[in-house]
Write a protein that holds these residues in place. Structure first.
Motif, PDB file in Angstrom:
ATOM      1  N   HIS A 172       0.834  -1.200   0.000  1.00  0.00           N
ATOM      2  CA  HIS A 172       0.000   0.000   0.000  1.00  0.00           C
ATOM      3  C   HIS A 172       0.870   1.252   0.000  1.00  0.00           C
ATOM      4  N   VAL A 173       0.323   2.338  -0.532  1.00  0.00           N
ATOM      5  CA  VAL A 173       1.057   3.598  -0.570  1.00  0.00           C
ATOM      6  C   VAL A 173       1.466   4.007   0.850  1.00  0.00           C
ATOM      7  N   ASP A 174       2.680   4.509   0.965  1.00  0.00           N
ATOM      8  CA  ASP A 174       3.231   4.991   2.248  1.00  0.00           C
ATOM      9  C   ASP A 174       3.586   3.887   3.238  1.00  0.00           C
ATOM     10  N   HIS A 175       3.484   2.651   2.840  1.00  0.00           N
ATOM     11  CA  HIS A 175       3.860   1.594   3.787  1.00  0.00           C
ATOM     12  C   HIS A 175       5.377   1.362   3.803  1.00  0.00           C
ATOM     13  N   GLY A 176       6.078   1.972   2.819  1.00  0.00           N
ATOM     14  CA  GLY A 176       7.550   1.941   2.918  1.00  0.00           C
ATOM     15  C   GLY A 176       8.296   1.234   1.788  1.00  0.00           C
ATOM     16  N   LYS A 177       7.642   1.061   0.631  1.00  0.00           N
ATOM     17  CA  LYS A 177       8.311   0.380  -0.497  1.00  0.00           C
ATOM     18  C   LYS A 177       9.579   1.111  -0.922  1.00  0.00           C
ATOM     19  N   THR A 178       9.435   2.422  -1.165  1.00  0.00           N
ATOM     20  CA  THR A 178      10.588   3.204  -1.634  1.00  0.00           C
ATOM     21  C   THR A 178      11.679   3.225  -0.580  1.00  0.00           C
ATOM     22  N   SER A 179      11.273   3.411   0.678  1.00  0.00           N
ATOM     23  CA  SER A 179      12.265   3.468   1.751  1.00  0.00           C
ATOM     24  C   SER A 179      13.027   2.155   1.858  1.00  0.00           C
TER      25      SER A 179
ATOM     26  N   ASN B  32       6.753  -3.742   8.181  1.00  0.00           N
ATOM     27  CA  ASN B  32       7.653  -2.584   8.251  1.00  0.00           C
ATOM     28  C   ASN B  32       7.281  -1.611   9.379  1.00  0.00           C
ATOM     29  N   LYS B  33       8.241  -0.762   9.693  1.00  0.00           N
ATOM     30  CA  LYS B  33       8.094   0.328  10.660  1.00  0.00           C
ATOM     31  C   LYS B  33       8.028  -0.161  12.108  1.00  0.00           C
TER      32      LYS B  33
ATOM     33  N   ASP C 294      10.168   0.175  14.178  1.00  0.00           N
ATOM     34  CA  ASP C 294      10.803   1.185  15.038  1.00  0.00           C
ATOM     35  C   ASP C 294       9.794   2.161  15.632  1.00  0.00           C
ATOM     36  N   THR C 295       8.581   2.201  15.076  1.00  0.00           N
ATOM     37  CA  THR C 295       7.575   3.125  15.618  1.00  0.00           C
ATOM     38  C   THR C 295       6.827   2.536  16.815  1.00  0.00           C
TER      39      THR C 295
ATOM     40  N   SER D  63      12.442  -2.577   9.741  1.00  0.00           N
ATOM     41  CA  SER D  63      12.307  -1.140   9.632  1.00  0.00           C
ATOM     42  C   SER D  63      13.176  -0.657   8.482  1.00  0.00           C
TER      43      SER D  63
ATOM     44  N   LEU E 150      13.721   2.246   8.017  1.00  0.00           N
ATOM     45  CA  LEU E 150      14.417   3.426   8.526  1.00  0.00           C
ATOM     46  C   LEU E 150      15.713   3.039   9.251  1.00  0.00           C
TER      47      LEU E 150
HETATM   48  P1  GDP Z   1       5.851   3.956  -0.309  1.00  0.00           P
HETATM   49  O1  GDP Z   1       4.736   4.854  -0.722  1.00  0.00           O
HETATM   50  O2  GDP Z   1       5.368   2.578   0.028  1.00  0.00           O
HETATM   51  O3  GDP Z   1       7.025   3.937  -1.247  1.00  0.00           O
HETATM   52  O4  GDP Z   1       6.365   4.530   1.108  1.00  0.00           O
HETATM   53  P2  GDP Z   1       7.660   5.398   1.403  1.00  0.00           P
HETATM   54  O5  GDP Z   1       8.883   4.565   1.352  1.00  0.00           O
HETATM   55  O6  GDP Z   1       7.630   6.638   0.603  1.00  0.00           O
HETATM   56  O7  GDP Z   1       7.414   5.728   2.938  1.00  0.00           O
HETATM   57  C1  GDP Z   1       6.343   6.520   3.387  1.00  0.00           C
HETATM   58  C2  GDP Z   1       6.689   7.239   4.662  1.00  0.00           C
HETATM   59  O8  GDP Z   1       6.945   6.312   5.697  1.00  0.00           O
HETATM   60  C3  GDP Z   1       7.942   8.068   4.516  1.00  0.00           C
HETATM   61  O9  GDP Z   1       7.770   9.259   5.260  1.00  0.00           O
HETATM   62  C4  GDP Z   1       9.016   7.209   5.148  1.00  0.00           C
HETATM   63  O10 GDP Z   1      10.059   7.968   5.706  1.00  0.00           O
HETATM   64  C5  GDP Z   1       8.242   6.500   6.228  1.00  0.00           C
HETATM   65  N1  GDP Z   1       8.823   5.176   6.526  1.00  0.00           N
HETATM   66  C6  GDP Z   1       9.055   4.177   5.656  1.00  0.00           C
HETATM   67  N2  GDP Z   1       9.563   3.111   6.283  1.00  0.00           N
HETATM   68  C7  GDP Z   1       9.656   3.449   7.586  1.00  0.00           C
HETATM   69  C8  GDP Z   1      10.102   2.751   8.757  1.00  0.00           C
HETATM   70  O11 GDP Z   1      10.526   1.608   8.745  1.00  0.00           O
HETATM   71  N3  GDP Z   1      10.040   3.436   9.943  1.00  0.00           N
HETATM   72  C9  GDP Z   1       9.569   4.706  10.017  1.00  0.00           C
HETATM   73  N4  GDP Z   1       9.525   5.274  11.224  1.00  0.00           N
HETATM   74  N5  GDP Z   1       9.141   5.372   8.954  1.00  0.00           N
HETATM   75  C10 GDP Z   1       9.180   4.763   7.747  1.00  0.00           C
END
Ligand code: GDP
Length: 595
Positions: A18-25, A133-134, A136-137, A201, A203
């Motif tokens: 899903h969007v913002d779940h952290g694919k790009t990160s 993912n995430k 660490d939160t 994570s 991050l």
């Molecule tokens: P995408 O839309 O799936 O590509 O998601 P992004 O990689 O752009 O991540 C969306 C937001 O979540 C960004 O602000 C990232 O910094 C944050 N984020 C992604 N992975 C993590 C993680 O493991 N931990 C934390 N705390 N934030 C994360």
């Protein structure tokens, strides 16, 4: 040169979620730590993909990946940003990705695009690992940078760990609702039958070594046979994107999954009409050390072997479509290859009808997924094509006969500026989303709403059927107007309607309602079961009407027809009964009345 030089190619990995779940990160983390951990050449940036060699993976994964356990050369991550639907890309009828990472935010759990990704993985039988993912939160989490997850997880406070566990079990439950038996990956014995969930994570890098280890393990164990290729064989690939490139015109970003493609090769490419046969002018790769994902700096290469991402420059590529196959013609007749490409395209062809909506999607695979979803929802398709929404699409949608079909459903596509103007002028509705089922749902709701309001307007204007009886000893006034007490047997009596009586099946209009009173109060309508007094202009009690008489609301023939043919689902059962009673009476004289 030997045609028999076989080798194991790099498995192709897709990252979904899903969007913002952290694919790009996550991709950035894998690339970033590969770059900072290793020497130059630790990763190779391809067009639309990043290759991470085995040595680098092993370095990142530490004790989790021993290079001696593997003979696959590494992993190729497809990393086209924002290209949600690359997961629907095909290779010879199967999925282009050999293996996938499904990224799920542990706090958020399953979301629409997670569901959609799961559908695609299930349908294509693509093995995958879940990156929870995430982590660490999690409140109280104590991060251990780039560590494998187990020691980090074990080292957390009981409170933090149990908070995380709660989320993880929720996720495991959601997977099992989708018929996937899943568990913490370190408890999974058989990755063929069970999905491993890796807490991680993007991050802090915790758990990233584990994801790499599971991917390598899965590919080595279950995919190895499919990774065997003839390294000198004719190249085969899938178009990721068709892009205009300054100095080259239309070019193809392609992932090559088999064989080798060389400059000067004749290739066949799937297109919106006939397959394109053309000759490779140039093969382009990002210049090493160029900024990641800034693709302006290219270097020309002589050949590209699977698995790799490459930009192909060649004449006549304008009509090529994303998701279509690319095949090198070598050591075999060109016609055979054209036929192969045609056959592959035919497999994805979408059935269209004479009346329906216009569908646009970003790739062939997503178009197919859209078509499946629409078919399931019984929404007919007039035209389905890959590409952005152009003025022509608006014109085509405008030719639909039914108002509800004057619609364009766009999945992951843009509206071209001149089409935007046309949309404003034409009575064509645009639906646009990057989640297929939401798109279908939005359209469905729109159609429902449209039908509802149409029917409401019609029902408002239409005379409604009713049957009622004059009660004994309830004549309050003989005439001008006659006022009598009645019981409504069925239907709805509205003021100003005409009143009819059937004598010997002969319909006779006896007058018009000029007032309805319920317990002494004026009302505008009365429903079945109620006793009211009616003022009827026209008849005299004792002449045209009598106590005990059965009376009807007189229906204009056209109204009766609409009620019977179009609105019978919309009106209450007792009204329907009044309608059929009335039609029966009418049709005794004239069998075709109201038909
Ligand atoms: P995408 O839309 O799936 O590509 O998601 P992004 O990689 O752009 O991540 C969306 C937001 O979540 C960004 O602000 C990232 O910094 C944050 N984020 C992604 N992975 C993590 C993680 O493991 N931990 C934390 N705390 N934030 C994360």
């Amino acid at each position: 040169m030997s045609d028999q030089a076989h080798s194991l190619r790099t498995p192709i990995v897709a990252v979904l979620g899903h969007v913002d779940h952290g694919k790009t990160s996550l991709l950035d983390k894998i690339r970033g730590s590969a770059v900072s951990d290793g020497e130059a050449g630790a990763i190779t940036q391809h067009i639309g993909a990043t290759a991470v060699p085995l040595d680098t993976i092993s370095e990142m994964a530490g004790s989790l990946v021993q290079p001696s356990d593997f003979d696959l050369p590494g992993l190729l991550f497809i990393d086209t940003p924002g290209h949600h639907s690359f997961s629907t890309l095909r290779a010879r009828g199967g999925a282009l990705a050999d293996i996938a990472i499904l990224v799920v935010d542990v706090n958020d759990g399953f979301q629409p695009q997670t569901e959609e990704a799961i559908d695609i993985l299930q349908r294509t039988g693509t093995p995958f690992v879940v990156a929870a993912n995430k982590v660490d939160t999690t409140p109280g989490w104590n991060p251990v940078e780039d560590s494998p997850i187990k020691p980090s997880y074990d080292g957390q406070s009981d409170a933090a760990r149990s908070r995380l566990d709660e989320n993880l079990y929720e996720l495991i439950g959601q997977l099992s609702d989708r018929d996937f038996s899943a568990d913490f990956y370190w408890r999974v014995q058989n990755f063929r039958n069970n999905i491993g969930v890796v807490p991680c994570s993007a991050l802090t890098g915790e758990g990233v070594p584990d994801i790499l280890a599971v991917l390598m393990g899965l590919s080595q164990r279950f995919m190895k046979a499919e990774m065997e290729i003839d390294v000198e064989g004719p190249g085969e690939g899938t178009v990721l994107e068709v892009k205009d490139q300054q100095g080259f015109g239309a070019t193809l970003d392609v992932v090559v999954y088999d064989g080798i493609i060389r400059e000067g090769d004749t290739i066949v490419v799937g297109a919106s009409n006939e397959p394109i046969v053309t000759e490779v002018r140039a093969l382009l790769q990002p210049r090493p050390n160029a900024e990641i994902r800034v693709e302006k700096q290219f270097e020309q290469v002589d050949s590209v072997g699977a698995a790799a991402g490459v930009k192909i420059a060649a004449p006549d590529l304008d009509n090529a479509i994303a998701g279509a196959p690319v095949r090198v013609v070598r050591d075999r007749p060109e016609e055979d290859v054209v036929e192969e490409v045609k056959a592959e395209l035919a497999e994805i062809e979408v059935g269209t009808e004479e009346e329906g909506v216009v569908v646009k999607a970003d790739t062939l695979g997503s178009l197919e997924a859209m078509a499946n979803a629409l078919q399931e929802a019984e929404i007919p398709i007039l035209r389905a094509e890959v590409g952005d929404i152009a003025p022509r699409d608006v014109a085509v949608a405008g030719t639909a006969r039914e108002a509800e079909n004057k619609a364009i459903l766009g999945f992951n596509v843009d509206v071209l500026p001149n089409a935007e103007r046309e949309l404003e002028q034409a009575e064509v509705r645009l639906f646009s989303d990057d989640v297929i089922y939401q798109l279908v749902e939005e359209y469905d709701e729109y159609v429902e709403e449209m039908k509802r309001s149409q029917q409401e307007t019609i029902l408002d204007k239409i005379i409604r059927p009713a049957r009622f009886q004059i009660l004994q000893d309830h004549t309050f006034r003989q005439s001008d107007p006659a006022v009598v007490g009645v019981e409504i047997m069925s239907g709805t009596v509205k003021n100003n309607a005409n009143v009819a009586k059937f004598e010997n099946n002969e319909p006779d209009r006896v007058g018009q309602l000029s007032g309805i009173q319920l317990q002494g109060d004026d009302v505008s309508e009365a429903r079945a079961g109620q006793r009211v007094s009616l003022a009827i202009d026209g008849p005299t009690v004792g002449r045209q009407i009598e106590e005990g008489d059965e009376l009807w609301i007189d229906l204009p023939e056209k109204h009766a027809k609409i009620l019977e043919q179009e609105l019978s689902d919309e009106i209450p059962a007792d009204e329907l009964e009044a309608l059929s009673g009335y039609l029966n009476k009418r049709r005794k004289r004239d069998p075709f009345w109201g038909k």
